[in-house]
Design an enzyme around this catalytic site. Structure first.
Site: not given
Ligand code: DX5
Ligand code: ZN
Length: 217
Positions: A6, A29, A31, A33, A62, A64, A133, A169, A192
């Site tokens: 991600s 990946h 994200d 949001m 992804h 959200m 998740m 994830d 991370s």
């Molecule tokens: C969280 C995201 C994840 C996130 C994962 O809402 O959907 O994809 O970036 O990050 P880590 O691996 O640091 O939990």
């Molecule tokens: Zn994600």
């Protein structure tokens, strides 16, 4: 066993370069949001369209967001390989999944930690991947929720012999990936863990190796 880093915790002002650091990954990946479905705001379609011109890696979106029925098809149209909508937000998941496939993307449904896997049991044939998740969505760097492990096992059982991927994830790292793989996951998002590593590609390789070693199915 696929590793899909991600970019949430990457330097987003240098996105193309940051994606260049994960050439060993199976997909990138992304994200998305919207500040409504989750309490955070990241990026949207214009950034994804630009990124597609700067990388050969397939993009794993992804979403959200609220109203995925309205917004998700645009990402498939733009050329995303895989588009994930949240089952909690979709009004007509079957129609949406079919639309994503018609537009050439893999269709995927995501479930928050408290959403039972049974919520997708009857639409599995419409899906190419299920995302579980393993943190509450919204932020990178949160600790892995062990309570999702039994759900990973149940999901794998429900999928039976179907050709469906099972993605996890949130909080996935060298410390947690073996538990996920052993329970039945085969696609791993790591944010991370990958971007905090000095050598992102070496971390991608190490995560894949660890998952392969732990895989029992
Ligand atoms: C969280 C995201 C994840 C996130 C994962 O809402 O959907 O994809 O970036 O990050 P880590 O691996 O640091 O939990
Ligand atoms: Zn994600």
């Amino acid at each position: 066993m696929q590793i899909t880093p991600s970019i949430l915790n990457a330097d987003l002002a240098r996105l193309a370069d940051e994606v260049g650091r994960i050439s060993h990954a199976d997909m990138v990946h992304i994200d998305v949001m919207d500040g409504h479905f989750v309490p955070n705001l990241t990026l949207g379609l214009p950034v994804v369209e630009s990124l597609l011109r700067h990388t050969a890696l397939p993009l794993d979106l992804h979403l959200m967001i609220e109203e995925p029925d309205r917004w998700a098809p645009g990402y498939a149209e733009a050329g995303a390989s895989s588009v994930t909508f949240h089952i909690e937000a979709a009004k007509a998941p079957v129609r949406l999944a079919r639309e994503l496939r018609r537009l050439g993307a893999r269709s995927c449904a995501a479930l928050n930690p408290a959403t039972p896997v049974e919520s997708v049991a009857d639409i599995l044939d419409e899906l190419d991947m299920v995302l579980l998740m393993t943190v509450e969505p919204g932020f990178g760097g949160q600790p892995f929720l062990d309570l999702v492990l039994p759900k990973i096992r149940r999901a794998r059982q429900l999928m039976g012999a179907r050709d469906i991927r099972l993605q996890v994830d949130g909080g996935v790292s060298l410390e947690t990936i073996d538990r996920c793989a052993e329970a039945g996951a085969d696609v791993f998002v790591a944010g991370s863990a990958v971007y905090r590593a000095e050598d992102c590609n070496a971390m991608v390789d190490a995560l894949r190796e660890r998952a392969l070693a732990a895989c029992t199915h």
